[in-house]
Design a protein around this motif. Structure first.
Motif, mmCIF file in Angstrom:
data_model
loop_
_atom_site.group_PDB
_atom_site.id
_atom_site.type_symbol
_atom_site.label_atom_id
_atom_site.label_comp_id
_atom_site.label_asym_id
_atom_site.label_seq_id
_atom_site.Cartn_x
_atom_site.Cartn_y
_atom_site.Cartn_z
ATOM 1 N N SER A 1 18.787 -0.014 -1.659
ATOM 2 C CA SER A 1 18.527 -1.102 -2.618
ATOM 3 C C SER A 1 17.032 -1.371 -2.716
ATOM 4 O O SER A 1 16.576 -2.519 -2.640
ATOM 5 N N SER A 2 16.284 -0.301 -2.885
ATOM 6 C CA SER A 2 14.830 -0.456 -2.882
ATOM 7 C C SER A 2 14.202 0.219 -4.094
ATOM 8 O O SER A 2 14.797 1.118 -4.715
ATOM 9 N N PHE A 3 13.000 -0.215 -4.393
ATOM 10 C CA PHE A 3 12.229 0.356 -5.506
ATOM 11 C C PHE A 3 10.756 0.184 -5.134
ATOM 12 O O PHE A 3 10.048 -0.653 -5.669
ATOM 13 N N HIS A 4 10.298 0.997 -4.203
ATOM 14 C CA HIS A 4 8.946 0.866 -3.661
ATOM 15 C C HIS A 4 7.918 1.516 -4.576
ATOM 16 O O HIS A 4 8.150 2.598 -5.121
ATOM 17 N N LEU A 5 6.770 0.885 -4.664
ATOM 18 C CA LEU A 5 5.660 1.364 -5.489
ATOM 19 C C LEU A 5 4.678 2.134 -4.610
ATOM 20 O O LEU A 5 4.371 1.700 -3.491
ATOM 21 N N ARG A 6 4.158 3.242 -5.126
ATOM 22 C CA ARG A 6 3.236 4.065 -4.344
ATOM 23 C C ARG A 6 2.052 4.503 -5.201
ATOM 24 O O ARG A 6 2.143 4.577 -6.432
ATOM 25 N N LYS A 7 0.959 4.773 -4.499
ATOM 26 C CA LYS A 7 -0.194 5.390 -5.147
ATOM 27 C C LYS A 7 -0.899 6.223 -4.095
ATOM 28 O O LYS A 7 -1.077 5.772 -2.956
ATOM 29 N N ALA A 8 -1.288 7.413 -4.451
ATOM 30 C CA ALA A 8 -1.862 8.355 -3.486
ATOM 31 C C ALA A 8 -3.274 7.948 -3.055
ATOM 32 O O ALA A 8 -3.652 8.116 -1.895
ATOM 33 N N SER A 9 -4.060 7.416 -3.983
ATOM 34 C CA SER A 9 -5.451 7.090 -3.675
ATOM 35 C C SER A 9 -5.836 5.819 -4.434
ATOM 36 O O SER A 9 -5.944 5.835 -5.652
ATOM 37 N N VAL A 10 -6.039 4.756 -3.691
ATOM 38 C CA VAL A 10 -6.295 3.452 -4.304
ATOM 39 C C VAL A 10 -7.755 3.336 -4.740
ATOM 40 O O VAL A 10 -8.671 3.782 -4.046
ATOM 41 N N HIS A 11 -7.953 2.722 -5.888
ATOM 42 C CA HIS A 11 -9.297 2.470 -6.428
ATOM 43 C C HIS A 11 -9.568 0.980 -6.358
ATOM 44 O O HIS A 11 -8.639 0.163 -6.400
ATOM 45 N N TRP A 12 -10.858 0.603 -6.277
ATOM 46 C CA TRP A 12 -11.182 -0.817 -6.179
ATOM 47 C C TRP A 12 -10.607 -1.607 -7.346
ATOM 48 O O TRP A 12 -10.260 -2.786 -7.211
ATOM 49 N N SER A 13 -10.463 -0.971 -8.516
ATOM 50 C CA SER A 13 -9.948 -1.675 -9.686
ATOM 51 C C SER A 13 -8.456 -1.989 -9.588
ATOM 52 O O SER A 13 -7.913 -2.698 -10.450
ATOM 53 N N VAL B 1 -1.300 -7.160 1.081
ATOM 54 C CA VAL B 1 -1.533 -5.836 1.662
ATOM 55 C C VAL B 1 -3.000 -5.496 1.438
ATOM 56 O O VAL B 1 -3.530 -5.688 0.337
ATOM 57 N N THR B 2 -3.635 -5.006 2.498
ATOM 58 C CA THR B 2 -5.038 -4.587 2.408
ATOM 59 C C THR B 2 -5.126 -3.097 2.708
ATOM 60 O O THR B 2 -4.581 -2.636 3.716
ATOM 61 N N VAL B 3 -5.766 -2.366 1.822
ATOM 62 C CA VAL B 3 -5.967 -0.933 2.026
ATOM 63 C C VAL B 3 -7.422 -0.594 1.733
ATOM 64 O O VAL B 3 -8.108 -1.301 0.990
ATOM 65 N N SER B 4 -7.878 0.475 2.319
ATOM 66 C CA SER B 4 -9.222 0.962 2.046
ATOM 67 C C SER B 4 -9.224 1.786 0.771
ATOM 68 O O SER B 4 -8.231 2.453 0.450
ATOM 69 N N GLU B 5 -10.314 1.705 0.043
ATOM 70 C CA GLU B 5 -10.419 2.495 -1.176
ATOM 71 C C GLU B 5 -10.261 3.979 -0.826
ATOM 72 O O GLU B 5 -10.849 4.475 0.140
ATOM 73 N N GLY B 6 -9.427 4.639 -1.600
ATOM 74 C CA GLY B 6 -9.148 6.046 -1.355
ATOM 75 C C GLY B 6 -7.929 6.301 -0.497
ATOM 76 O O GLY B 6 -7.414 7.427 -0.455
ATOM 77 N N ALA B 7 -7.453 5.273 0.174
ATOM 78 C CA ALA B 7 -6.256 5.417 1.004
ATOM 79 C C ALA B 7 -5.018 5.337 0.129
ATOM 80 O O ALA B 7 -5.058 4.908 -1.018
ATOM 81 N N SER B 8 -3.900 5.743 0.719
ATOM 82 C CA SER B 8 -2.635 5.663 -0.002
ATOM 83 C C SER B 8 -2.049 4.264 0.118
ATOM 84 O O SER B 8 -2.430 3.475 0.987
ATOM 85 N N LEU B 9 -1.089 3.993 -0.762
ATOM 86 C CA LEU B 9 -0.543 2.638 -0.859
ATOM 87 C C LEU B 9 0.956 2.687 -1.021
ATOM 88 O O LEU B 9 1.488 3.561 -1.730
ATOM 89 N N GLN B 10 1.656 1.768 -0.362
ATOM 90 C CA GLN B 10 3.062 1.532 -0.673
ATOM 91 C C GLN B 10 3.310 0.042 -0.674
ATOM 92 O O GLN B 10 3.005 -0.651 0.296
ATOM 93 N N LEU B 11 3.860 -0.453 -1.765
ATOM 94 C CA LEU B 11 4.272 -1.843 -1.865
ATOM 95 C C LEU B 11 5.794 -1.864 -1.932
ATOM 96 O O LEU B 11 6.400 -1.167 -2.735
ATOM 97 N N ARG B 12 6.385 -2.709 -1.099
ATOM 98 C CA ARG B 12 7.830 -2.678 -0.943
ATOM 99 C C ARG B 12 8.545 -3.652 -1.873
ATOM 100 O O ARG B 12 8.045 -4.755 -2.133
ATOM 101 N N CYS B 13 9.731 -3.251 -2.307
ATOM 102 C CA CYS B 13 10.573 -4.080 -3.157
ATOM 103 C C CYS B 13 12.029 -3.791 -2.833
ATOM 104 O O CYS B 13 12.439 -2.622 -2.797
ATOM 105 N N LYS B 14 12.806 -4.845 -2.603
ATOM 106 C CA LYS B 14 14.243 -4.706 -2.391
ATOM 107 C C LYS B 14 14.953 -5.546 -3.448
ATOM 108 O O LYS B 14 14.495 -6.635 -3.799
#
Lengths: 115, 111
Positions: free
Chosen positions: B72-84, B11-24
């Protein structure tokens, strides 16, 4: 707390040689695990000790792999007659107790390369 | 058989954008669920874990995850992604002592 310590960090062996990987779990942790990480297979469970006793080695390749925990402060994973397909990162981990919700702490791994 | 699936290898996101990584997950019953992060040449570090109860779990560094039994999901989220945050993220389940991991999602952050 230095965390789970694994040595060496990198090991290169020739095909057919023996490799021994060392792990020092976090002091006071009763559960010790070994996992293997490869690009193709991902993270695979190998074996588990509880209070130094082997409990589950269902993930271990039967013929050439063995693991021991001679005392509470270290565990070893030994691979005899190494083959190129054994090349992987081997991760040791420990947890305070054995329970599904308990945090498992991982070492940085030993990267084994068989040439 | 018990399994955890991460459908997105990268997954590629821009710094500062939100993120969701999917898990089932696929378990007989509801497992304990975890998200781990692996930085280059490092071991796995725990981000967060799910306890039965509140479906939204808060973790470190602004990460959170939402559990859904119906999906049957457990998705990971972050409101604002940092380069680190550039790393590989693993979802895992545990019914006893053995962690079962997904195949991981590599997160790339565009500056």
């Amino acid at each position: 707390n230095a965390g789970v310590i694994q040595t060496p960090r990198h090991k290169v062996t020739g095909k057919g040689q023996e490799a021994t990987l060392w792990c020092e779990p976090i002091s006071g942790h009763s559960a010790v695990f070994w996992y293997r990480q490869t690009i193709v297979q991902g993270l695979e469970f190998l074996t588990y000790f509880r209070n130094q006793a082997p409990i589950d080695d269902s993930g271990m390749p039967k013929e050439r792999f063995s693991a021991q925990m001679p005392n509470q402060s270290h565990s070893t994973l030994k691979i005899q007659s190494t083959q190129p397909q054994d090349s992987a990162v081997y991760l040791c981990a420990s947890s305070l107790v054995t329970r599904g919700d308990t945090e498992v702490f991982f070492g940085k791994g030993t990267r084994l390369t068989v040439v | 058989a018990q399994s955890v699936t991460q459908p997105d290898a990268r997954v590629t996101v821009s710094e500062g954008a939100s993120l969701q990584l999917r898990c089932k997950y696929s378990y007989f019953g509801t497992p304990y669920l975890f998200w781990y992060v692996q930085y280059p040449r490092q071991g796995l570090q725990l981000l967060l874990k799910y306890y039965p109860g509140d479906p939204v779990v808060q973790g470190v560094n602004g990460f959170e995850a939402e559990f859904s039994k119906s999906n049957s999901s457990f998705h990971l989220r972050k409101a604002s992604v940092h380069w680190s945050d550039w790393a590989v993220y693993f979802c895992a389940g545990n019914m006893g002592y053995k962690l079962t991991f997904g195949t991981g999602t590599s997160l790339l952050v565009d500056p």
